[in-house]
Design a protein around this motif. Structure first.
Motif, PDB file in Angstrom:
ATOM      1  N   UNK A 142     -48.815  15.247  38.363  1.00 15.57           N
ATOM      2  CA  UNK A 142     -49.971  15.010  37.500  1.00 15.57           C
ATOM      3  C   UNK A 142     -49.593  13.988  36.423  1.00 15.57           C
ATOM      4  N   UNK A 143     -50.563  13.360  35.791  1.00 15.26           N
ATOM      5  CA  UNK A 143     -50.259  12.610  34.567  1.00 15.26           C
ATOM      6  C   UNK A 143     -49.651  13.556  33.534  1.00 15.26           C
ATOM      7  N   UNK A 144     -48.952  12.975  32.559  1.00 12.48           N
ATOM      8  CA  UNK A 144     -48.383  13.853  31.535  1.00 12.48           C
ATOM      9  C   UNK A 144     -49.497  14.435  30.663  1.00 12.48           C
ATOM     10  N   UNK A 145     -49.138  15.350  29.794  1.00  9.05           N
ATOM     11  CA  UNK A 145     -50.141  16.119  29.058  1.00  9.05           C
ATOM     12  C   UNK A 145     -50.992  15.222  28.150  1.00  9.05           C
ATOM     13  N   UNK A 146     -50.381  14.184  27.588  1.00  7.92           N
ATOM     14  CA  UNK A 146     -51.127  13.257  26.737  1.00  7.92           C
ATOM     15  C   UNK A 146     -52.114  12.453  27.556  1.00  7.92           C
ATOM     16  N   UNK A 147     -51.669  11.965  28.708  1.00  8.07           N
ATOM     17  CA  UNK A 147     -52.546  11.177  29.572  1.00  8.07           C
ATOM     18  C   UNK A 147     -53.707  12.020  30.096  1.00  8.07           C
ATOM     19  N   UNK A 148     -53.429  13.265  30.448  1.00  3.93           N
ATOM     20  CA  UNK A 148     -54.511  14.136  30.898  1.00  3.93           C
ATOM     21  C   UNK A 148     -55.533  14.368  29.782  1.00  3.93           C
ATOM     22  N   UNK A 149     -55.051  14.521  28.564  1.00  7.34           N
ATOM     23  CA  UNK A 149     -55.964  14.719  27.434  1.00  7.34           C
ATOM     24  C   UNK A 149     -56.846  13.489  27.235  1.00  7.34           C
TER      25      UNK A 149
END
Length: 270
Positions: A189-196
């Motif tokens: 997955x994208x990292x947590x910042x990118x997902x946000x």
């Protein structure tokens, strides 16, 4: 009739062949199949699709070929996308209208009428899931890398004016990911910042807040590495008028990228 539906759609290579879809991407494909029903209900006269994998250097290309037929083995991933036959009609009349409107607006737009041109997988893959009727004409568009986000939005606005004045029922597809800082491992997955950031951007589209999406786009592109520098999304934003609402049907991973399945319709469309 004008633009009836717009959509951001995945084209990830591992979903090309239905019998090979990995488990972690099956929910994304199910969301695409749901959107196929929505498109079928719209009953479009033509599909206009911009693909992140038709990468043009300096020109906005419009495929005005009357018939699109070929067999695709993807240059980037011939082990995943192999021997894929496709056959779709084109819509030369609408394609030429887009070309002429782009030129009149001072943009570098060229129509391509060449039956030997082989479509890219960003075009072929989503159509395998989103079109229940293979007879719907398709106009394919390139992503121009010399174009800024502002120019890409302007190109979308020009096309939006053409759509507004056509008697055709148009569905516009932006084929590409959002966050796109790729890594080895298809399940990543994208990292947590990118997902946000992906969620925030998608929420603006769900809410019909075009102004906020346009304002966010430049910094979002830099922070999340949005595919094709965000140009496919910029064109989509240009195409969209106001008073639309969206629905996020799904969101899935592919090698660190974030892939929404998101539709946008106008408030007066029931």
């Amino acid at each position: 009739m004008s633009l009836e539906l717009a959509m951001i759609t995945p084209h990830t290579p591992r979903i090309c062949h239905r019998d090979r879809i990995p488990e972690f991407q099956k929910p994304m494909v199910e969301a695409m199949l749901k959107c196929a029903d929505i498109i079928d209900d719209v009953n479009p006269d033509v599909i206009v699709l911009i693909s992140c994998h038709w990468m043009s250097s300096f020109i906005h290309y419009v495929d005005i070929t009357p018939a699109h037929q070929g067999v695709l083995t993807a240059v980037e991933c011939p082990d995943l996308i192999t021997d894929v036959a496709y056959s779709h009609t084109g819509h030369p009349e609408l394609g030429r209208q887009l070309v002429e409107a782009g030129k009149a607006a001072g943009l570098q737009v060229v129509g391509i009428d060449d039956p030997t041109y082989i479509w890219d997988y960003g075009t072929v893959v989503p159509l395998r899931y989103l079109l229940k009727r293979p007879d719907i004409p398709v106009v394919d568009l390139s992503v121009c890398w010399a174009a800024s986000l502002d120019e890409s939005i302007r190109w979308g606005e020009v096309m939006g004016e053409v759509f507004l004045n056509t008697p055709l029922r148009v569905v516009f597809l932006a084929s590409g990911a959002l966050a796109h800082n790729l890594g080895r491992g298809p399940e990543l997955w994208p990292n947590i910042t990118e997902q946000a950031l992906d969620r925030e951007f998608c929420q603006y589209l769900v809410n019909g807040d075009k102004a906020s999406a346009v304002s966010m786009l430049p910094s979002y592109v830099r922070a999340a590495g949005v595919e094709s520098g965000g140009r496919h999304v910029a064109v989509l934003l240009g195409v969209l008028r106001n008073q639309f609402t969206g629905e996020l049907h799904g969101y899935g991973p592919s090698s660190g990228s974030g892939n929404p399945v998101l539709t946008m319709r106008y408030a007066d469309v029931v």
